[in-house]
Design a protein around this motif. Sequence first.
Motif, mmCIF file in Angstrom:
data_model
loop_
_atom_site.group_PDB
_atom_site.id
_atom_site.type_symbol
_atom_site.label_atom_id
_atom_site.label_comp_id
_atom_site.label_asym_id
_atom_site.label_seq_id
_atom_site.Cartn_x
_atom_site.Cartn_y
_atom_site.Cartn_z
ATOM 1 N N ARG A 158 0.825 -1.211 0.000
ATOM 2 C CA ARG A 158 0.000 0.000 0.000
ATOM 3 C C ARG A 158 0.857 1.258 0.000
ATOM 4 N NH1 ARG A 158 -4.371 -1.786 4.587
ATOM 5 N NH2 ARG A 158 -5.461 -3.341 3.330
ATOM 6 N N ALA A 159 1.951 1.254 0.761
ATOM 7 C CA ALA A 159 2.847 2.414 0.803
ATOM 8 C C ALA A 159 3.489 2.643 -0.560
ATOM 9 C CB ALA A 159 3.911 2.213 1.876
ATOM 10 N N LEU A 160 3.865 1.551 -1.231
ATOM 11 C CA LEU A 160 4.463 1.682 -2.560
ATOM 12 C C LEU A 160 3.462 2.262 -3.550
ATOM 13 C CD1 LEU A 160 6.834 1.097 -4.494
ATOM 14 C CD2 LEU A 160 5.807 -1.135 -4.891
ATOM 15 N N VAL A 161 2.244 1.763 -3.537
ATOM 16 C CA VAL A 161 1.213 2.281 -4.444
ATOM 17 C C VAL A 161 0.934 3.749 -4.147
ATOM 18 C CG1 VAL A 161 -1.230 2.094 -5.057
ATOM 19 C CG2 VAL A 161 0.170 0.038 -4.889
ATOM 20 N N ALA A 162 0.866 4.088 -2.865
ATOM 21 C CA ALA A 162 0.590 5.480 -2.496
ATOM 22 C C ALA A 162 1.740 6.400 -2.901
ATOM 23 C CB ALA A 162 0.342 5.581 -0.991
ATOM 24 N N SER A 163 2.972 5.940 -2.742
ATOM 25 C CA SER A 163 4.101 6.798 -3.102
ATOM 26 C C SER A 163 4.206 6.977 -4.612
ATOM 27 C CB SER A 163 5.407 6.230 -2.549
ATOM 28 O OG SER A 163 5.683 4.979 -3.151
#
Length: 89
Positions: A75-80
Amino acid sequence: MLSIAKLKLLAYAFALLALAYPAMVPPVLGTLGVVVAAVIGVVGWVLANLSLALTVAAGLLLVRVFPGVPRWLGRALVASVAAVAPVKA
């Protein structure tokens, strides 16, 4: 755990098998040599790349202790990526 007595018994068993089937000794020793070489190669690689090995070990430990870590990281990767990617019209 293997004791000296058990290892001695195992060595005697292999010696008797070698006496019973002498044609099998060279292929078995060759296979054991390949296995030992592979183990030494892996240990050498891990020692040469210790920081990478410790990072992978830490990641595996985090995944075992906190089962949701891969989902959080995903999720953090997608958000970044979404934060820096241009928005399509």
